[in-house]
Design a protein around this motif. Structure first.
Motif, PDB file in Angstrom:
ATOM      1  N   ASN A  53      21.271  55.316  62.124  1.00 17.70           N
ATOM      2  CA  ASN A  53      21.867  54.518  62.647  1.00 17.70           C
ATOM      3  C   ASN A  53      21.004  54.497  64.401  1.00 17.70           C
ATOM      4  O   ASN A  53      20.817  53.331  65.565  1.00 17.70           O
ATOM      5  CB  ASN A  53      23.026  54.973  63.389  1.00 17.70           C
ATOM      6  N   ASP A  55      18.134  52.191  65.967  1.00 15.92           N
ATOM      7  CA  ASP A  55      17.109  51.247  65.518  1.00 15.92           C
ATOM      8  C   ASP A  55      16.278  50.796  65.292  1.00 15.92           C
ATOM      9  O   ASP A  55      15.954  49.736  64.752  1.00 15.92           O
ATOM     10  CB  ASP A  55      17.474  50.693  67.931  1.00 15.92           C
ATOM     11  N   MET A  78      20.606  49.491  58.906  1.00 16.83           N
ATOM     12  CA  MET A  78      22.075  49.183  58.841  1.00 16.83           C
ATOM     13  C   MET A  78      22.286  48.762  60.283  1.00 16.83           C
ATOM     14  O   MET A  78      22.165  48.473  61.667  1.00 16.83           O
ATOM     15  CB  MET A  78      22.377  50.588  59.358  1.00 16.83           C
ATOM     16  N   VAL A  79      24.010  47.508  60.079  1.00 19.63           N
ATOM     17  CA  VAL A  79      24.345  46.845  61.561  1.00 19.63           C
ATOM     18  C   VAL A  79      25.571  47.458  61.213  1.00 19.63           C
ATOM     19  O   VAL A  79      25.664  46.712  60.188  1.00 19.63           O
ATOM     20  CB  VAL A  79      23.702  45.112  60.914  1.00 19.63           C
ATOM     21  N   HIS A  80      26.213  47.644  62.010  1.00 25.23           N
ATOM     22  CA  HIS A  80      27.721  47.741  62.349  1.00 25.23           C
ATOM     23  C   HIS A  80      27.996  48.315  60.362  1.00 25.23           C
ATOM     24  O   HIS A  80      28.952  48.280  59.841  1.00 25.23           O
ATOM     25  CB  HIS A  80      28.597  46.687  61.962  1.00 25.23           C
ATOM     26  N   GLY A  81      27.134  49.405  59.782  1.00 24.51           N
ATOM     27  CA  GLY A  81      27.577  50.214  58.448  1.00 24.51           C
ATOM     28  C   GLY A  81      27.430  49.531  57.678  1.00 24.51           C
ATOM     29  O   GLY A  81      27.931  50.329  57.056  1.00 24.51           O
ATOM     30  N   GLU A  82      26.754  48.153  57.617  1.00 22.68           N
ATOM     31  CA  GLU A  82      26.144  47.692  56.942  1.00 22.68           C
ATOM     32  C   GLU A  82      24.689  47.575  56.606  1.00 22.68           C
ATOM     33  O   GLU A  82      23.754  47.359  57.433  1.00 22.68           O
ATOM     34  CB  GLU A  82      26.587  46.207  56.488  1.00 22.68           C
ATOM     35  N   SER A 155      24.935  52.546  51.553  1.00 23.35           N
ATOM     36  CA  SER A 155      25.377  52.162  52.028  1.00 23.35           C
ATOM     37  C   SER A 155      26.639  52.339  52.919  1.00 23.35           C
ATOM     38  O   SER A 155      26.893  52.078  53.832  1.00 23.35           O
ATOM     39  CB  SER A 155      25.666  50.585  51.437  1.00 23.35           C
ATOM     40  N   ASN A 158      26.030  55.667  55.955  1.00 23.17           N
ATOM     41  CA  ASN A 158      24.970  55.444  57.119  1.00 23.17           C
ATOM     42  C   ASN A 158      23.816  55.060  57.005  1.00 23.17           C
ATOM     43  O   ASN A 158      23.309  55.178  57.707  1.00 23.17           O
ATOM     44  CB  ASN A 158      25.735  56.200  57.549  1.00 23.17           C
TER      45      ASN A 158
END
Length: 165
Positions: A53, A55, A78-82, A155, A158
């Motif tokens: 998670n 950045d 990862m973006v919002h858990g995807e 995916s 996380n």
């Protein structure tokens, strides 16, 4: 510890057909950098930024040398858990092998070393809100046994993908 893992990864990768005379550390031919690459290892002076998670935790898929001298990186992260695929264009600077891009602050991406066939290492310097973060990344070419067959998608756990053991 992370730097030790990065060194170990480079050692293992370079054990295959490494020719020290072929290693390039300046006067890069960026057209030869274009192609499919896979993330092997990352190290940072701020581990939170490259942990799950984080950045700056990205998994490279492809690098394209552009006609204007820039580079386009294709990443998974990862973006919002995807897990999503993102392309990011970096503009060439006046320094050989250095590129600039705005993402979570001001970034300089510097190609440190490559042999164009087996591996490539980059140094990312991110400055955000007055904080300087450095990331080293090692990537290998798919021709040397590391590719989709060695990676499983996680995916829903996380992380974009993880190397099979």
């Amino acid at each position: 510890m992370a730097l030790l893992l990065l060194s170990l990864g480079l050692s293992l990768v370079s054990a295959q057909e490494l020719n020290p005379r072929a290693i390039v550390r300046k006067s890069y031919d960026m057209a030869k950098v274009s192609g499919v690459w896979y993330s092997v290892s990352m190290a940072s002076d701020d581990m939170k930024r490259i942990e799950e998670n984080g950045d700056l935790r990205v998994f490279i898929r492809n690098i394209e040398s552009l006609k204007d001298g820039g580079l386009r990186f294709h990443f998974l992260f990862m973006v919002h858990g995807e897990c999503v695929q993102v392309a990011m264009v970096c503009e060439r600077t006046e320094k050989d092998g250095e590129y600039a891009v705005s993402y979570e602050g001001d970034n300089k991406v510097l190609l440190l070393e490559t042999d164009y066939k087996l591996y490539i290492t980059f140094h990312l310097r991110n400055i955000r809100n007055g904080t300087d973060t450095n990331v080293l990344a090692l990537y290998v070419c798919r021709k040397y046994g590391l590719g989709p067959q060695n990676i499983i998608s996680l995916s829903n756990q996380n992380t974009c993908f993880k190397y099979k053991k």
